[in-house]
Scaffold this motif. Structure first.
Motif, PDB file in Angstrom:
ATOM      1  N   THR A  31     -36.899 -28.185 -16.215  1.00 29.94           N
ATOM      2  CA  THR A  31     -35.703 -28.927 -16.603  1.00 29.94           C
ATOM      3  C   THR A  31     -34.625 -27.940 -17.042  1.00 29.94           C
ATOM      4  N   LEU A  32     -33.383 -28.389 -16.991  1.00 32.83           N
ATOM      5  CA  LEU A  32     -32.271 -27.514 -17.336  1.00 32.83           C
ATOM      6  C   LEU A  32     -31.583 -27.988 -18.606  1.00 32.83           C
ATOM      7  N   THR A  33     -31.274 -27.046 -19.489  1.00 32.95           N
ATOM      8  CA  THR A  33     -30.414 -27.332 -20.636  1.00 32.95           C
ATOM      9  C   THR A  33     -29.169 -26.458 -20.513  1.00 32.95           C
ATOM     10  N   PHE A  34     -28.023 -27.013 -20.856  1.00 28.06           N
ATOM     11  CA  PHE A  34     -26.744 -26.313 -20.730  1.00 28.06           C
ATOM     12  C   PHE A  34     -26.084 -26.260 -22.093  1.00 28.06           C
ATOM     13  N   GLN A  35     -25.783 -25.046 -22.567  1.00 27.36           N
ATOM     14  CA  GLN A  35     -25.213 -24.870 -23.901  1.00 27.36           C
ATOM     15  C   GLN A  35     -24.092 -23.850 -23.888  1.00 27.36           C
ATOM     16  N   GLY A  36     -23.251 -23.934 -24.897  1.00 29.94           N
ATOM     17  CA  GLY A  36     -22.224 -22.936 -25.124  1.00 29.94           C
ATOM     18  C   GLY A  36     -21.537 -23.246 -26.435  1.00 29.94           C
ATOM     19  N   PRO A  37     -20.949 -22.249 -27.081  1.00 30.50           N
ATOM     20  CA  PRO A  37     -20.246 -22.486 -28.342  1.00 30.50           C
ATOM     21  C   PRO A  37     -18.978 -23.313 -28.132  1.00 30.50           C
ATOM     22  N   ALA A  38     -18.343 -23.685 -29.226  1.00 31.54           N
ATOM     23  CA  ALA A  38     -17.095 -24.444 -29.161  1.00 31.54           C
ATOM     24  C   ALA A  38     -15.956 -23.595 -28.611  1.00 31.54           C
ATOM     25  N   SER A  39     -16.037 -22.271 -28.810  1.00 33.90           N
ATOM     26  CA  SER A  39     -15.010 -21.368 -28.284  1.00 33.90           C
ATOM     27  C   SER A  39     -15.657 -20.056 -27.880  1.00 33.90           C
ATOM     28  N   GLU A  40     -14.954 -19.308 -27.019  1.00 35.65           N
ATOM     29  CA  GLU A  40     -15.501 -18.042 -26.530  1.00 35.65           C
ATOM     30  C   GLU A  40     -15.572 -16.986 -27.626  1.00 35.65           C
ATOM     31  N   SER A  41     -14.802 -17.156 -28.671  1.00 37.63           N
ATOM     32  CA  SER A  41     -14.817 -16.173 -29.760  1.00 37.63           C
ATOM     33  C   SER A  41     -15.931 -16.438 -30.771  1.00 37.63           C
ATOM     34  N   ALA A  42     -16.666 -17.548 -30.605  1.00 36.67           N
ATOM     35  CA  ALA A  42     -17.774 -17.867 -31.522  1.00 36.67           C
ATOM     36  C   ALA A  42     -19.035 -17.142 -31.057  1.00 36.67           C
ATOM     37  N   ILE A  43     -18.984 -15.825 -31.144  1.00 32.63           N
ATOM     38  CA  ILE A  43     -20.042 -14.984 -30.577  1.00 32.63           C
ATOM     39  C   ILE A  43     -21.355 -15.169 -31.319  1.00 32.63           C
ATOM     40  N   ASP A  60     -44.449 -23.238 -15.178  1.00 29.33           N
ATOM     41  CA  ASP A  60     -43.962 -23.960 -14.004  1.00 29.33           C
ATOM     42  C   ASP A  60     -43.254 -25.263 -14.368  1.00 29.33           C
ATOM     43  N   ALA A  61     -43.522 -25.788 -15.535  1.00 27.94           N
ATOM     44  CA  ALA A  61     -42.916 -27.058 -15.933  1.00 27.94           C
ATOM     45  C   ALA A  61     -42.245 -26.906 -17.287  1.00 27.94           C
ATOM     46  N   GLY A  62     -41.416 -25.892 -17.386  1.00 27.59           N
ATOM     47  CA  GLY A  62     -40.765 -25.609 -18.655  1.00 27.59           C
ATOM     48  C   GLY A  62     -39.270 -25.858 -18.605  1.00 27.59           C
ATOM     49  N   GLU A  63     -38.559 -25.142 -19.439  1.00 20.00           N
ATOM     50  CA  GLU A  63     -37.116 -25.318 -19.598  1.00 20.00           C
ATOM     51  C   GLU A  63     -36.377 -24.083 -19.118  1.00 20.00           C
ATOM     52  N   ILE A  64     -35.325 -24.285 -18.364  1.00 15.44           N
ATOM     53  CA  ILE A  64     -34.393 -23.219 -18.015  1.00 15.44           C
ATOM     54  C   ILE A  64     -33.135 -23.424 -18.858  1.00 15.44           C
ATOM     55  N   ALA A  65     -32.786 -22.413 -19.626  1.00 12.74           N
ATOM     56  CA  ALA A  65     -31.617 -22.504 -20.510  1.00 12.74           C
ATOM     57  C   ALA A  65     -30.427 -21.791 -19.874  1.00 12.74           C
ATOM     58  N   VAL A  66     -29.356 -22.528 -19.637  1.00  8.27           N
ATOM     59  CA  VAL A  66     -28.098 -21.942 -19.179  1.00  8.27           C
ATOM     60  C   VAL A  66     -27.161 -21.903 -20.384  1.00  8.27           C
ATOM     61  N   ILE A  67     -26.771 -20.695 -20.784  1.00  9.91           N
ATOM     62  CA  ILE A  67     -25.956 -20.524 -21.992  1.00  9.91           C
ATOM     63  C   ILE A  67     -24.676 -19.794 -21.598  1.00  9.91           C
ATOM     64  N   VAL A  68     -23.547 -20.484 -21.735  1.00  8.72           N
ATOM     65  CA  VAL A  68     -22.263 -19.929 -21.297  1.00  8.72           C
ATOM     66  C   VAL A  68     -21.374 -19.625 -22.503  1.00  8.72           C
ATOM     67  N   LYS A  69     -20.159 -19.157 -22.219  1.00 11.97           N
ATOM     68  CA  LYS A  69     -19.279 -18.706 -23.301  1.00 11.97           C
ATOM     69  C   LYS A  69     -18.718 -19.852 -24.138  1.00 11.97           C
ATOM     70  N   THR A  70     -18.462 -20.970 -23.482  1.00 13.21           N
ATOM     71  CA  THR A  70     -18.016 -22.175 -24.180  1.00 13.21           C
ATOM     72  C   THR A  70     -18.202 -23.373 -23.262  1.00 13.21           C
ATOM     73  N   VAL A  71     -18.462 -24.517 -23.838  1.00 18.16           N
ATOM     74  CA  VAL A  71     -18.569 -25.734 -23.029  1.00 18.16           C
ATOM     75  C   VAL A  71     -17.209 -26.404 -22.872  1.00 18.16           C
ATOM     76  N   ASN A  72     -16.211 -25.920 -23.614  1.00 16.86           N
ATOM     77  CA  ASN A  72     -14.888 -26.557 -23.612  1.00 16.86           C
ATOM     78  C   ASN A  72     -13.946 -25.899 -22.612  1.00 16.86           C
ATOM     79  N   SER A  73     -14.386 -25.810 -21.369  1.00 16.12           N
ATOM     80  CA  SER A  73     -13.579 -25.219 -20.307  1.00 16.12           C
ATOM     81  C   SER A  73     -14.085 -25.741 -18.979  1.00 16.12           C
ATOM     82  N   THR A  74     -13.175 -26.137 -18.104  1.00 17.14           N
ATOM     83  CA  THR A  74     -13.607 -26.645 -16.802  1.00 17.14           C
ATOM     84  C   THR A  74     -14.251 -25.545 -15.963  1.00 17.14           C
TER      85      THR A  74
END
Length: 322
Positions: A65-77, A31-45
């Motif tokens: 709490t929320l953490t937001f992450q993504g690679p430098a580019s979408e091709s960095a799979i 109940d008091a943990g972390e939610i991880a949001v992981i997207v394709k890249t952080v370098n995009s609006t």
């Protein structure tokens, strides 16, 4: 005396095992943990707008709490795979994931499933057979969105001539549906010849250079489609630099400030805009329901809107532009 000590040890071990099980399967500790949001890249609006939606929905997620992450580019799979695996190893309470590759992310999502961590997929589908490892998929119906782009282009080009497709990452789930829907509609409803697709790897500069080359090699080109945000921006800049704004029909995808500007100045006839904010917002809301053991829909269409100079200031468009 020895028997009593043994029993105490067994009792302690059993209690520890039960506690570990409660954490593993989603007990009070989650109940008091972390939610991880992981997207394709952080370098995009586009993905930054997903983050805004996720942030707005965090009140639904209790004290997590929320953490937001993504690679430098979408091709960095590989980098994205590592981010998901690290989230699983941290024992997060839940994951919202936009997978960059339909196959490469499956083993990491399976690890989350094995650890009883709920996963909500957004934007791009995982490979067939992976449905059991996640609980819900929220996205634009990319085939329908691709068809909308094709209709918008045909309205400007007519049904004969030559058009080009500027795409992004080959094999990405959204790309398969979006460009597939576009291409199939063009082939079924016109006699237009398609040049491409060309893959920018979601790099604006690459899309600009590719479009410049395509325009030079095809002086008779009547229309062109840019299939995601960085690709469409690069495409539009190339059109403008070539002095072909308004002379070639161009349709982009997504709706940041740059793309809105190209619609307003006539470089782009239209943009097909996804509900990126809604993906983040509803992704967190869906995950919060899962963490409360509530049932959720397996697929949710977050929609798309065709935005032109005629409707860009209307509420329907303003609700999805960012």
């Amino acid at each position: 005396m020895k028997t009593l000590v043994t029993k105490n040890r067994v009792t302690k071990n059993l209690a520890a095992a039960l506690l570990a099980s409660a954490v593993l399967f989603g007990g009070a500790a989650a109940d008091a943990g972390e939610i991880a949001v992981i997207v394709k890249t952080v370098n995009s609006t586009f993905w930054q707008n997903v983050q805004k939606g996720a942030d707005a929905a965090m009140k639904e997620a209790g004290s997590n709490t929320l953490t937001f992450q993504g690679p430098a580019s979408e091709s960095a799979i590989a980098d994205q795979v590592n981010m998901v695996e690290n989230a699983v190893n941290r024992g997060v309470s839940g994951i919202v994931l936009a997978p960059s590759d339909p196959d490469a992310l499956v083993p990491a999502v399976k690890k989350a499933w094995e650890a009883r961590i709920p996963v909500v997929i957004i934007d791009s589908q995982l490979a067939k057979g992976a449905e059991q490892y996640y609980q819900s998929f929220l996205a634009t119906d990319n085939r329908k969105a691709g068809e909308l782009a094709a209709k918008a282009l045909i309205e400007k080009t007519g049904t004969e001539g030559k058009i080009a497709v500027m795409s992004y990452v080959a094999g990405a789930g959204s790309e398969i549906g979006r460009v597939g829907g576009f291409t199939d509609y063009i082939n079924a409803h016109s006699k237009l010849t398609i040049v491409g697709p060309f893959y920018s790897q979601s790099q604006m500069a690459t899309a600009l250079n590719q479009t410049t080359d395509v325009l030079a090699a095809n002086p008779d080109l009547k229309g062109i489609f840019g299939a995601n945000e960085p690709t469409a921006i690069g495409m539009a800049r190339a059109i403008k630099e070539a002095g072909k704004s308004g002379k070639i029909a161009a349709v982009g995808f997504d709706g940041n400030q740059d793309l809105q500007g190209f619609v307003k100045d006539g470089t782009l006839a239209a943009i097909v805009v996804q509900g990126s904010f809604q993906m983040g917002e509803r992704g967190i809301q869906t995950l919060a329901r899962l963490m409360k053991k509530e049932k959720v829909e397996k697929f949710v269409d977050t929609g798309a809107v065709v935005v032109t100079k005629a409707n860009i200031d209307e509420p329907e468009a303003r609700n999805v532009l960012y």
